[in-house]
Design a protein around this motif. Structure first.
Motif, PDB file in Angstrom:
ATOM      1  N   TYR A  57      -8.891   7.209  11.299  1.00 41.63           N
ATOM      2  CA  TYR A  57      -8.329   6.684  10.059  1.00 41.63           C
ATOM      3  C   TYR A  57      -6.983   5.998  10.269  1.00 41.63           C
ATOM      4  O   TYR A  57      -6.345   5.588   9.295  1.00 41.63           O
ATOM      5  CB  TYR A  57      -8.154   7.824   9.039  1.00 41.63           C
ATOM      6  N   TYR A  58      -6.546   5.902  11.522  1.00 40.81           N
ATOM      7  CA  TYR A  58      -5.212   5.332  11.775  1.00 40.81           C
ATOM      8  C   TYR A  58      -5.136   3.902  11.246  1.00 40.81           C
ATOM      9  O   TYR A  58      -5.981   3.061  11.549  1.00 40.81           O
ATOM     10  CB  TYR A  58      -4.889   5.347  13.261  1.00 40.81           C
ATOM     11  N   ALA A  59      -4.086   3.651  10.461  1.00 41.49           N
ATOM     12  CA  ALA A  59      -3.871   2.318   9.888  1.00 41.49           C
ATOM     13  C   ALA A  59      -2.424   2.231   9.429  1.00 41.49           C
ATOM     14  O   ALA A  59      -1.653   3.185   9.541  1.00 41.49           O
ATOM     15  CB  ALA A  59      -4.825   2.074   8.722  1.00 41.49           C
ATOM     16  N   SER A  60      -2.045   1.072   8.899  1.00 42.74           N
ATOM     17  CA  SER A  60      -0.681   0.888   8.412  1.00 42.74           C
ATOM     18  C   SER A  60      -0.424   1.796   7.226  1.00 42.74           C
ATOM     19  O   SER A  60      -1.338   2.110   6.450  1.00 42.74           O
ATOM     20  CB  SER A  60      -0.443  -0.565   8.012  1.00 42.74           C
ATOM     21  N   VAL A  61       0.820   2.221   7.084  1.00 40.70           N
ATOM     22  CA  VAL A  61       1.166   3.140   5.993  1.00 40.70           C
ATOM     23  C   VAL A  61       2.017   2.431   4.944  1.00 40.70           C
ATOM     24  O   VAL A  61       2.694   1.448   5.235  1.00 40.70           O
ATOM     25  CB  VAL A  61       1.922   4.383   6.523  1.00 40.70           C
ATOM     26  N   HIS A  62       1.945   2.947   3.716  1.00 41.58           N
ATOM     27  CA  HIS A  62       2.789   2.560   2.579  1.00 41.58           C
ATOM     28  C   HIS A  62       2.441   1.217   1.960  1.00 41.58           C
ATOM     29  O   HIS A  62       2.726   0.997   0.789  1.00 41.58           O
ATOM     30  CB  HIS A  62       4.286   2.552   2.963  1.00 41.58           C
ATOM     31  N   ARG A  63       1.839   0.318   2.705  1.00 43.18           N
ATOM     32  CA  ARG A  63       1.608  -1.003   2.131  1.00 43.18           C
ATOM     33  C   ARG A  63       0.142  -1.450   2.224  1.00 43.18           C
ATOM     34  O   ARG A  63      -0.171  -2.579   1.904  1.00 43.18           O
ATOM     35  CB  ARG A  63       2.510  -2.037   2.821  1.00 43.18           C
ATOM     36  N   GLY A  64      -0.746  -0.590   2.683  1.00 45.73           N
ATOM     37  CA  GLY A  64      -2.149  -0.977   2.811  1.00 45.73           C
ATOM     38  C   GLY A  64      -2.993  -0.421   1.680  1.00 45.73           C
ATOM     39  O   GLY A  64      -2.846   0.739   1.288  1.00 45.73           O
ATOM     40  N   ALA A  65      -3.909  -1.238   1.151  1.00 46.31           N
ATOM     41  CA  ALA A  65      -4.788  -0.799   0.072  1.00 46.31           C
ATOM     42  C   ALA A  65      -6.103  -0.235   0.601  1.00 46.31           C
ATOM     43  O   ALA A  65      -6.856   0.390  -0.141  1.00 46.31           O
ATOM     44  CB  ALA A  65      -5.089  -1.966  -0.873  1.00 46.31           C
ATOM     45  N   GLY A  66      -6.387  -0.465   1.897  1.00 49.43           N
ATOM     46  CA  GLY A  66      -7.625   0.027   2.472  1.00 49.43           C
ATOM     47  C   GLY A  66      -7.674   1.548   2.511  1.00 49.43           C
ATOM     48  O   GLY A  66      -6.643   2.228   2.495  1.00 49.43           O
ATOM     49  N   TYR A  67      -8.895   2.086   2.574  1.00 47.23           N
ATOM     50  CA  TYR A  67      -9.060   3.539   2.538  1.00 47.23           C
ATOM     51  C   TYR A  67      -8.340   4.200   3.707  1.00 47.23           C
ATOM     52  O   TYR A  67      -7.667   5.222   3.528  1.00 47.23           O
ATOM     53  CB  TYR A  67     -10.553   3.885   2.571  1.00 47.23           C
ATOM     54  N   ALA A  68      -8.480   3.618   4.917  1.00 46.57           N
ATOM     55  CA  ALA A  68      -7.811   4.199   6.084  1.00 46.57           C
ATOM     56  C   ALA A  68      -6.296   4.189   5.908  1.00 46.57           C
ATOM     57  O   ALA A  68      -5.610   5.147   6.290  1.00 46.57           O
ATOM     58  CB  ALA A  68      -8.204   3.445   7.351  1.00 46.57           C
ATOM     59  N   SER A  69      -5.770   3.124   5.314  1.00 49.44           N
ATOM     60  CA  SER A  69      -4.322   3.066   5.073  1.00 49.44           C
ATOM     61  C   SER A  69      -3.891   4.140   4.086  1.00 49.44           C
ATOM     62  O   SER A  69      -2.825   4.758   4.239  1.00 49.44           O
ATOM     63  CB  SER A  69      -3.925   1.684   4.542  1.00 49.44           C
TER      64      SER A  69
END
Length: 437
Positions: A57-69
């Motif tokens: 699930y690693y993804a960008s934090v705080h600014r991503g709308a995707g589920y992983a984010s």
């Protein structure tokens, strides 16, 4: 070692590398006995499990709308709660994620509005950063009590913004009475910072009860070696200071004419954060909090006493100690062996016995100078240490003193190595080690 009263002492937790086999210079292999926890502790199984679960699930934090984010963001912010609960932080104290203790202390050093008082026994991470706004060094005395009186005299003689103190010495493991020092500092209008890099993995810390204003520690010393650390402390200085790093994530709004910075903790966490490292640190806090405090203490004290008892029987072994009246210490034993350079002893233990210890000056040069030694050996105990490990170390030191090493060793640029070196290493034998250089 048979003279010591025996008892069963299994590991208290599963750590990475607990079943590691290492080659010996004389041929064959053996299980690795790790006595270098004070430098970097292996990962707890709960830590590696949480990282493995989060990794997909690693993804960008705080600014991503995707589920992983969204998952990564939730895990990152939830980690603040794990750290705060682990330390029983006050409502006004914020959790700022950093790279390590050194990073955390440098961050705070930029926020302190005045002089900082330190002892000369500190790790360099809690000694060097404070020069920015004025550092005053108090020489430690031979006793804890006299050392405290010197601190009192310094704080009463001239106001200071901060008292920066070690929670447990990284050289000897000795503890200072933090609650008493916090009370003294506050009576003098001074705040207190605790370098808990060595304390947090060994003892429960209650920021509210102890009255500690700021505290820092590293994940890699607390069974979460994934590149994250933490600074926990009162908000006002952190909100008033310039951001530690200028960049995305630390702002509310930016124009061509200026910037509106976010409050702490975001103010000091610019850039893409180490989500996996922070999750690992939180997992370690949760796991350590879940252990029985009495059992952990008894395990550590038994093994430390067993190690000291065994080494005392070896001629020429001398222990390092800062204060003759110190009443407690975490599982760290620093010592020298007469007639043998510490680096040579460490190389011998590794090459011929598969035992890992630390040698040198431990990033505490002023302290080693106070203790009158150029270098020493340090054996540190952790949750994965066993009585068998302790006995192997004592027997290996005894063999060295009574029979000498079974191999030749040479020093090159301050580093001792077997001569010749027969063990495979990645740098010399492609594919022989996991990194495969």
């Amino acid at each position: 070692m048979t003279a010591f009263a025996d008892r069963s002492c299994a590991p208290l937790a599963t750590v990475s590398g607990c079943d590691l086999r290492v080659p010996l210079v004389q041929g064959g292999e053996t299980g690795y006995a790790n006595f270098d926890y004070a430098a970097s502790a292996p990962a707890l199984a709960q830590v590696t499990d949480r990282v493995a679960a989060l990794l997909p699930y690693y993804a960008s934090v705080h600014r991503g709308a995707g589920y992983a984010s969204r998952i990564s963001t939730d895990c990152y912010e939830a980690a603040r709660g794990s750290v705060a609960r682990f330390l029983n932080a006050d409502d006004d104290q914020v959790v700022v994620f950093t790279r390590n203790t050194t990073d955390a202390l440098n961050l705070l050093a930029a926020c302190v509005p005045g002089d900082t008082v330190v002892l000369d026994v500190e790790h360099h991470a809690n000694f060097l950063p404070w020069t920015r706004h004025g550092r005053r060094v108090v020489p430690a005395a031979d006793t804890v009590e006299e050392t405290i009186q010197r601190v009192v005299a310094e704080l009463c003689a001239k106001p200071a913004a901060l008292l920066a103190i070690t929670g447990a010495s990284n050289v000897t493991g000795e503890l200072l009475p933090l609650e008493r020092l916090a009370w003294i500092a506050h009576q003098c209008g001074t705040r207190i910072l605790v370098d808990a890099a060595q304390l947090a993995p060994h003892r429960r810390i209650d920021l509210r009860a102890a009255g500690i204003d700021y505290l820092a520690f590293s994940g890699h010393k607390a069974y979460a070696p994934f590149g994250a650390g933490v600074l926990v402390g009162r908000r006002d200085w952190l909100d008033a200071a310039e951001p530690y790093l200028a960049g995305g994530g630390a702002v509310r709004a930016v124009s061509t004419d200026g910037v509106e910075w976010a409050p702490a903790p975001q103010r000091h966490e610019a850039g893409s954060p180490n989500v996996l490292g922070v999750a690992a640190l939180a997992a370690a806090c949760d796991a350590l909090a879940g252990l029985d405090e009495t059992e952990v203490l008894e395990h550590e004290r038994y093994l430390t006493h067993r190690l000291r008892y065994g080494l005392k029987t070896v001629p020429g072994v001398n222990f390092l100690r800062i204060w003759r009246d110190s009443a407690d210490a975490v599982g760290i034993v620093a010592f020298t062996v007469e007639g043998f350079e510490p680096g040579r002893v460490a190389a011998y233990l590794s090459a011929e016995h598969g035992i890992g210890v630390r040698d040198g000056r431990f990033c505490a040069h002023p302290l080693l100078a106070r203790l009158g030694v150029d270098a020493a050996l340090r054996a540190s105990i952790g949750l994965g240490t066993t009585a068998t490990d302790v006995d192997r170390l004592v027997d290996a030191i005894s063999t060295l003193v009574h029979k000498g090493p079974g191999w030749d060793y040479a020093e090159t640029d301050g580093q001792w190595n077997p001569a010749p070196e027969t063990r495979p290493f990645a740098a010399t034998d492609a594919g022989a080690a996991p990194c495969g250089f």
